[in-house]
Design an enzyme around this catalytic site. Sequence first.
Site, PDB file in Angstrom:
ATOM      1  CD  GLU A 168       2.111-121.719  51.027  1.00 22.45           C
ATOM      2  OE1 GLU A 168       2.109-121.955  52.233  1.00 22.45           O
ATOM      3  OE2 GLU A 168       2.813-120.845  50.508  1.00 22.45           O
ATOM      4  CE  LYS A 217      -0.572-117.630  41.955  1.00 21.47           C
ATOM      5  NZ  LYS A 217      -1.456-116.504  41.745  1.00 21.47           N
ATOM      6  CG  ASP A 261      -7.510-113.876  43.341  1.00 25.72           C
ATOM      7  OD1 ASP A 261      -6.552-113.191  42.935  1.00 25.72           O
ATOM      8  OD2 ASP A 261      -8.588-113.974  42.742  1.00 25.72           O
ATOM      9  CE1 TYR A 269       4.016-115.598  49.132  1.00 20.82           C
ATOM     10  CE2 TYR A 269       1.754-115.551  49.908  1.00 20.82           C
ATOM     11  CZ  TYR A 269       2.732-115.090  49.059  1.00 20.82           C
ATOM     12  OH  TYR A 269       2.437-114.125  48.148  1.00 20.82           O
ATOM     13  CE  LYS A 303      -2.613-118.908  38.441  1.00 25.00           C
ATOM     14  NZ  LYS A 303      -3.071-118.076  37.392  1.00 25.00           N
ATOM     15  CB  CYS A 357      -4.990 -98.226  10.635  1.00 24.03           C
ATOM     16  SG  CYS A 357      -5.121 -97.581  12.308  1.00 24.03           S
ATOM     17  CB  CYS A 388      -4.075 -93.358  11.235  1.00 20.54           C
ATOM     18  SG  CYS A 388      -3.130 -94.790  10.687  1.00 20.54           S
ATOM     19  CB  CYS A 429      -1.846 -99.617  11.912  1.00 20.29           C
ATOM     20  SG  CYS A 429      -1.479 -97.880  11.631  1.00 20.29           S
ATOM     21  CB  CYS A 436      -1.217 -94.568  13.688  1.00 17.39           C
ATOM     22  SG  CYS A 436      -2.710 -95.317  14.362  1.00 17.39           S
TER      23      CYS A 436
HETATM   24  S1  IVH Z   1       5.140-117.871  46.541  1.00 12.97           S
HETATM   25  C1  IVH Z   1       9.144-116.933  44.966  1.00 12.97           C
HETATM   26  N1  IVH Z   1       2.919-118.604  47.687  1.00 12.97           N
HETATM   27  O1  IVH Z   1       1.081-115.333  43.550  1.00 12.97           O
HETATM   28  C2  IVH Z   1       7.788-117.331  45.307  1.00 12.97           C
HETATM   29  N2  IVH Z   1       2.857-116.818  46.122  1.00 12.97           N
HETATM   30  O2  IVH Z   1       1.600-115.534  40.730  1.00 12.97           O
HETATM   31  C3  IVH Z   1       6.890-116.185  45.498  1.00 12.97           C
HETATM   32  N3  IVH Z   1       0.662-115.811  45.833  1.00 12.97           N
HETATM   33  O3  IVH Z   1       3.391-112.723  43.420  1.00 12.97           O
HETATM   34  C4  IVH Z   1       5.500-116.501  45.531  1.00 12.97           C
HETATM   35  N4  IVH Z   1      -0.398-117.083  47.268  1.00 12.97           N
HETATM   36  O4  IVH Z   1       1.586-112.621  45.201  1.00 12.97           O
HETATM   37  C5  IVH Z   1       3.498-117.772  46.809  1.00 12.97           C
HETATM   38  N5  IVH Z   1       1.022-119.293  48.819  1.00 12.97           N
HETATM   39  C6  IVH Z   1       1.606-118.479  47.941  1.00 12.97           C
HETATM   40  C7  IVH Z   1       0.887-117.480  47.247  1.00 12.97           C
HETATM   41  C8  IVH Z   1       1.555-116.672  46.341  1.00 12.97           C
HETATM   42  C9  IVH Z   1      -0.518-116.077  46.414  1.00 12.97           C
HETATM   43  C10 IVH Z   1       0.878-114.774  44.813  1.00 12.97           C
HETATM   44  C11 IVH Z   1       2.077-113.894  45.050  1.00 12.97           C
HETATM   45  C12 IVH Z   1       2.888-113.969  43.787  1.00 12.97           C
HETATM   46  C13 IVH Z   1       1.883-114.458  42.813  1.00 12.97           C
HETATM   47  C14 IVH Z   1       2.538-115.164  41.659  1.00 12.97           C
END
Ligand code: IVH
Length: 707
Positions: A129, A131, A133, A240, A328, A422, A425, A440, A446
């Site tokens: 699914e 991710k 933001d 989720y 990603k 540095c 300092c 440093c 420092c």
């Molecule tokens: S699952 C144990 N599913 O991404 C699994 N996370 O980089 C927990 N996030 O802290 C995360 N969309 O805030 C999951 N479809 C999705 C997500 C998701 C965004 C975020 C979440 C997590 C962060 C990790």
Amino acid sequence: MSNDIAAVAIDQLTEAQAKEELARLAHEIGEHDRSYHQDDAPTISDAEYDALRQRNQKIEALFPKLVRKDSPSVRVGAAVASGFAKVRHAVPMLSLGNAFDDDDVQEFFARIRRFLGLGEDEQIDVVAEPKIDGLSISLRYENGEFALAATRGDGQEGENVTANVATMQEISNTIAAAVPDVLEVRGEVYLGHTAFRSINEQRAQDGEATFANPRNAAAGSLRQLDSTITAQRPLQMFAYAWGELGEPVAETQWEFLQSLKRWGFPVNPLAEICTSPEDAIAYHKKISELRADLDYDIDGLVYKVNRLDWQQRLGFVSRAPRWAIAHKFPAEKAQTVLNEITIQVGRTGALTPVANLTPITVGGVVVSRATLHNADEIERKDIREGDTVIIQRAGDVIPQVVEVLSDKRPDDSKPFTFPDHCPECGSVAIREPDEAVIRCTGGLICPAQKLERLKHFVSRQAFDIDGLGGKHIDAFQAEGLVNTPGDIFRLHERHETLRQREGWGDKSVDNLIASIEQRRTIPLERFIYALGIRQVGQATGRQLALHYGSLNAWVSAMQQATNERQSNPDEQKKPELVGDAFSALCDIDGIGVSMADDIVQFIGEPQNLEVIEDLAVSLNVEDAAQPDTGSAEIAGKTVVFTGSLETISRAEAKATAEALGAKVTGSVSKKTDYVVVGADPGSKATKAKDLGIPVLSEDEWQKLIGA
Ligand code: IVH
């Protein structure tokens, strides 16, 4: 009768009628919320719905005593007085490991296959699914009633944002279906692009600063002290995951998502099951093509092993599950001019070169600085002041300079010379053998190191004192109010001075002192992390806390290790030759000689010990709670696995043993308690027999741990 009251003008209502009418409205608005959000089938127009809410609000204004606990306007009312209370998560909120390309995705599947010991033909289904933001959130329902909302915070402890989340249209106060008595639903709160744009337009009109991107706007909206402001921001959510659950609700991730939908939580409609790495990669391609058309920001995909029994066996490494990964999207790039290279001094003295850029927008964020990492990096890429450069930014990662456009280089440009002192300092800056970093050598003399250490001390993962951020530390240090960490806990003695500071009233001083007081009690792991020892991050802080249990035990063991190391500074390979305390430190999972050296070096500096002792007087550092190790039989024991195990993979065997409190090492010594042998054991089994250490078969091992 209710219907009659519904027709009565608000200013004509008696108190008894008002009470009855508020009950009716709470019920009716709740019903409409449900049909809108759960069934996606509103039964009245938006205008009629708004009229109901308005009537409710007006009656409440006339009869404030009658405001109900479940009032629809509690969703838009109840400003929090000051800051947010802290909430400890019953189940930690985790982060995710990253996959950046197709190979990483293949490796994710392969790793799971190896860990679970699955045959090549066994299919591994994952739920894939987007991710989102946004900001992660945990919603707690008790007996189907919304009870609490908390932000992720550091994963262990977040902030109580219940009043704000209650204003979100998508979140019901009551779940109509039968659900476990305790149900924690987790997901991501976000702002859609359309909403983001209109908020920014409004802010610009009102002469207020606009938000850089939807994520910041969502964060700013959720962490509002006045929830009536949150209520005006159309925050949304995708659910989720789960935290604490009174009872299991599903056998697969997919089934869980279906339950969430049934209960009325918004679940991302793009979620799918993928049955192989190839399938996941194809899904990634599909979603990246769709990405620009979505009304919300996503920064990748998440894959989660579908079978929950497999998730359970796979468990976690540090803070991320082995059963999930974020795939990603490629980083976004942009071209700009590097005007100047400045040197930043970090809390451990590391001199980091920073590129100061002509500001440019990359992926919705204005970037004016990028890290240049270290001197080698500058030399390798031949980065110079005045260069036109390509920078990239991926997710939360600090922007980087990826390339210099040398044909755009000014004629008079000169290579950059890295300072050998540095800049803060003036102490000599040195580069240790095998290190990329130039440091440093000033330590706490420092000012920059001292300041950075203080900032680290109060940072979110460390002491996390509300109302005491980096900016305050800057000012307080400059004004001589805070010089060492211990001074923070003496600030109350300087309250007169604080009250006279410009822009500070009694209230802000009282709030600050109250939040400092709250932090006088602190878990050992946070305390250790807060000290800012080189290489000691949160995970190591926790390992040290778990291993030594209490502050006293830790400090005295570290002093002993320091003495041992000082009398044997050169031994690099065999910590046991240095001494027992040093060797025990190196044996802790994730700590090797290099990290142990950083720890003993820190403890060996008298000023650092003074800081710890000073804090110990005014703080209550809590002993580390030992994990629930179930079978006490192997807790604290040292185990070696050897030969090829047949019933379980080596990785799973190790993870299970560690979860039960055992320490797993690679070599047999007189400190080993058990050696577990699979097929074709080699010299380790022989050595164990010679040393008289119990040698167990896989079966015997399984019995010992009660599997
Ligand atoms: S699952 C144990 N599913 O991404 C699994 N996370 O980089 C927990 N996030 O802290 C995360 N969309 O805030 C999951 N479809 C999705 C997500 C998701 C965004 C975020 C979440 C997590 C962060 C990790």
